[in-house]
Motif scaffolding. Sequence first.
Motif, mmCIF file in Angstrom:
data_model
loop_
_atom_site.group_PDB
_atom_site.id
_atom_site.type_symbol
_atom_site.label_atom_id
_atom_site.label_comp_id
_atom_site.label_asym_id
_atom_site.label_seq_id
_atom_site.Cartn_x
_atom_site.Cartn_y
_atom_site.Cartn_z
ATOM 1 N N LEU A 66 -4.450 19.765 -43.669
ATOM 2 C CA LEU A 66 -5.299 20.866 -43.212
ATOM 3 C C LEU A 66 -6.257 21.312 -44.316
ATOM 4 O O LEU A 66 -7.443 21.532 -44.069
ATOM 5 C CB LEU A 66 -4.444 22.068 -42.790
ATOM 6 C CG LEU A 66 -3.843 22.043 -41.402
ATOM 7 C CD1 LEU A 66 -2.975 23.270 -41.177
ATOM 8 C CD2 LEU A 66 -4.928 21.969 -40.347
ATOM 9 N N ILE A 67 -5.734 21.438 -45.523
ATOM 10 C CA ILE A 67 -6.562 21.867 -46.652
ATOM 11 C C ILE A 67 -7.673 20.857 -46.900
ATOM 12 O O ILE A 67 -8.838 21.236 -47.086
ATOM 13 C CB ILE A 67 -5.700 22.083 -47.916
ATOM 14 C CG1 ILE A 67 -4.767 23.284 -47.708
ATOM 15 C CG2 ILE A 67 -6.575 22.280 -49.146
ATOM 16 C CD1 ILE A 67 -3.692 23.429 -48.774
ATOM 17 N N GLN A 68 -7.325 19.573 -46.884
ATOM 18 C CA GLN A 68 -8.346 18.529 -47.085
ATOM 19 C C GLN A 68 -9.394 18.590 -45.981
ATOM 20 O O GLN A 68 -10.592 18.425 -46.236
ATOM 21 C CB GLN A 68 -7.690 17.138 -47.142
ATOM 22 C CG GLN A 68 -6.843 16.898 -48.366
ATOM 23 C CD GLN A 68 -7.637 16.949 -49.669
ATOM 24 O OE1 GLN A 68 -8.853 16.783 -49.710
ATOM 25 N NE2 GLN A 68 -6.926 17.209 -50.753
ATOM 26 N N GLY A 69 -8.964 18.833 -44.748
ATOM 27 C CA GLY A 69 -9.909 18.975 -43.635
ATOM 28 C C GLY A 69 -10.833 20.168 -43.837
ATOM 29 O O GLY A 69 -12.033 20.099 -43.555
ATOM 30 N N CYS A 70 -10.282 21.252 -44.348
ATOM 31 C CA CYS A 70 -11.095 22.438 -44.617
ATOM 32 C C CYS A 70 -12.110 22.160 -45.719
ATOM 33 O O CYS A 70 -13.257 22.619 -45.642
ATOM 34 C CB CYS A 70 -10.212 23.617 -45.011
ATOM 35 S SG CYS A 70 -9.193 24.243 -43.658
ATOM 36 N N ILE A 71 -11.706 21.429 -46.731
ATOM 37 C CA ILE A 71 -12.621 21.079 -47.822
ATOM 38 C C ILE A 71 -13.776 20.238 -47.278
ATOM 39 O O ILE A 71 -14.918 20.382 -47.713
ATOM 40 C CB ILE A 71 -11.861 20.345 -48.955
ATOM 41 C CG1 ILE A 71 -10.916 21.334 -49.667
ATOM 42 C CG2 ILE A 71 -12.830 19.715 -49.949
ATOM 43 C CD1 ILE A 71 -9.965 20.692 -50.658
ATOM 44 N N ARG A 72 -13.460 19.401 -46.282
ATOM 45 C CA ARG A 72 -14.516 18.589 -45.642
ATOM 46 C C ARG A 72 -15.301 19.409 -44.614
ATOM 47 O O ARG A 72 -16.142 18.875 -43.904
ATOM 48 C CB ARG A 72 -13.892 17.370 -44.966
ATOM 49 C CG ARG A 72 -13.348 16.331 -45.931
ATOM 50 C CD ARG A 72 -12.919 15.050 -45.221
ATOM 51 N NE ARG A 72 -11.899 15.261 -44.199
ATOM 52 C CZ ARG A 72 -10.571 15.228 -44.407
ATOM 53 N NH1 ARG A 72 -10.104 15.012 -45.618
ATOM 54 N NH2 ARG A 72 -9.746 15.412 -43.407
ATOM 55 N N ASN A 73 -14.994 20.716 -44.519
ATOM 56 C CA ASN A 73 -15.688 21.644 -43.629
ATOM 57 C C ASN A 73 -15.449 21.331 -42.150
ATOM 58 O O ASN A 73 -16.335 21.549 -41.309
ATOM 59 C CB ASN A 73 -17.188 21.681 -43.950
ATOM 60 C CG ASN A 73 -17.792 23.024 -43.613
ATOM 61 O OD1 ASN A 73 -17.103 24.025 -43.522
ATOM 62 N ND2 ASN A 73 -19.105 23.048 -43.408
ATOM 63 N N GLU A 74 -14.260 20.846 -41.827
ATOM 64 C CA GLU A 74 -13.895 20.574 -40.435
ATOM 65 C C GLU A 74 -13.449 21.884 -39.784
ATOM 66 O O GLU A 74 -12.479 22.504 -40.212
ATOM 67 C CB GLU A 74 -12.767 19.537 -40.368
ATOM 68 C CG GLU A 74 -13.166 18.175 -40.886
ATOM 69 C CD GLU A 74 -11.999 17.205 -40.988
ATOM 70 O OE1 GLU A 74 -10.853 17.580 -40.635
ATOM 71 O OE2 GLU A 74 -12.232 16.080 -41.438
ATOM 72 N N ARG A 75 -14.154 22.309 -38.763
ATOM 73 C CA ARG A 75 -13.891 23.594 -38.118
ATOM 74 C C ARG A 75 -12.486 23.662 -37.524
ATOM 75 O O ARG A 75 -11.842 24.712 -37.575
ATOM 76 C CB ARG A 75 -14.921 23.879 -37.022
ATOM 77 C CG ARG A 75 -16.336 23.970 -37.538
ATOM 78 C CD ARG A 75 -16.522 25.218 -38.377
ATOM 79 N NE ARG A 75 -17.893 25.279 -38.857
ATOM 80 C CZ ARG A 75 -18.243 25.527 -40.093
ATOM 81 N NH1 ARG A 75 -17.317 25.760 -40.999
ATOM 82 N NH2 ARG A 75 -19.498 25.565 -40.463
ATOM 83 N N SER A 76 -12.003 22.569 -36.946
ATOM 84 C CA SER A 76 -10.666 22.596 -36.338
ATOM 85 C C SER A 76 -9.589 22.816 -37.404
ATOM 86 O O SER A 76 -8.617 23.544 -37.169
ATOM 87 C CB SER A 76 -10.393 21.309 -35.561
ATOM 88 O OG SER A 76 -10.396 20.188 -36.428
ATOM 89 N N SER A 77 -9.752 22.226 -38.575
ATOM 90 C CA SER A 77 -8.798 22.430 -39.667
ATOM 91 C C SER A 77 -8.860 23.865 -40.171
ATOM 92 O O SER A 77 -7.829 24.483 -40.458
ATOM 93 C CB SER A 77 -9.080 21.467 -40.824
ATOM 94 O OG SER A 77 -8.854 20.137 -40.438
ATOM 95 N N GLN A 78 -10.063 24.416 -40.256
ATOM 96 C CA GLN A 78 -10.218 25.798 -40.703
ATOM 97 C C GLN A 78 -9.530 26.751 -39.728
ATOM 98 O O GLN A 78 -8.850 27.686 -40.139
ATOM 99 C CB GLN A 78 -11.703 26.143 -40.856
ATOM 100 C CG GLN A 78 -12.368 25.433 -42.013
ATOM 101 C CD GLN A 78 -13.877 25.618 -42.035
ATOM 102 O OE1 GLN A 78 -14.496 25.939 -41.027
ATOM 103 N NE2 GLN A 78 -14.475 25.388 -43.195
#
Length: 191
Positions: free
Chosen positions: A19-31
Amino acid sequence: MSIALAYTATSQVSELEQLIQGCIRNERSSQEKLYRLFYPKMMAMVRRYIDHDEQAEEVMNNGYLRAFQKLSQYNFQGSFEGWLRKIIFHAVSDYVKQNARYSEKVVLVEKDELVHKDHADKLYYDQLVKLVQALPDATRTVFNMYVMEGFTHKEIGNMLGISEGTSKWHLSEGRRQLKEKIEKLELHLKA
């Protein structure tokens, strides 16, 4: 062989790290998932300081925005929840600094009288939270920082831009007001 190693390394990555890696990639679903995962605990902390729903939500969202902006600085060592809590708390602290009107007070330290144990034992957690939330903003903030978060008066003074003496006054005043409110409840409590 490298495929097996890659699979093993990938399978060991926790869901939180993904999830954190997804947020770093600016993925809205992960955020969104990360926001929802920690929302209850973070909002409980924010609500100890801010009792109005709209302001609490605003501070919470500002804190999460800061966290998402700084997420690449998280090094996956230590508790992520602790890291996030610290960032959200700074958003709370900034809000309090901007919206509370502090004034220097003369500190007259008296020994706090204890509330009768039977009265305090009859309070439910929710009742106690309501009593704390009813304290004036500045007093409530200092009380929560000292009692609930464990900050020293020096740390509180530095974070809120007030003197240690003012912090001590707010804590003493908060205790005094809570004692009065709890004692008034005695009329409504049955033995």
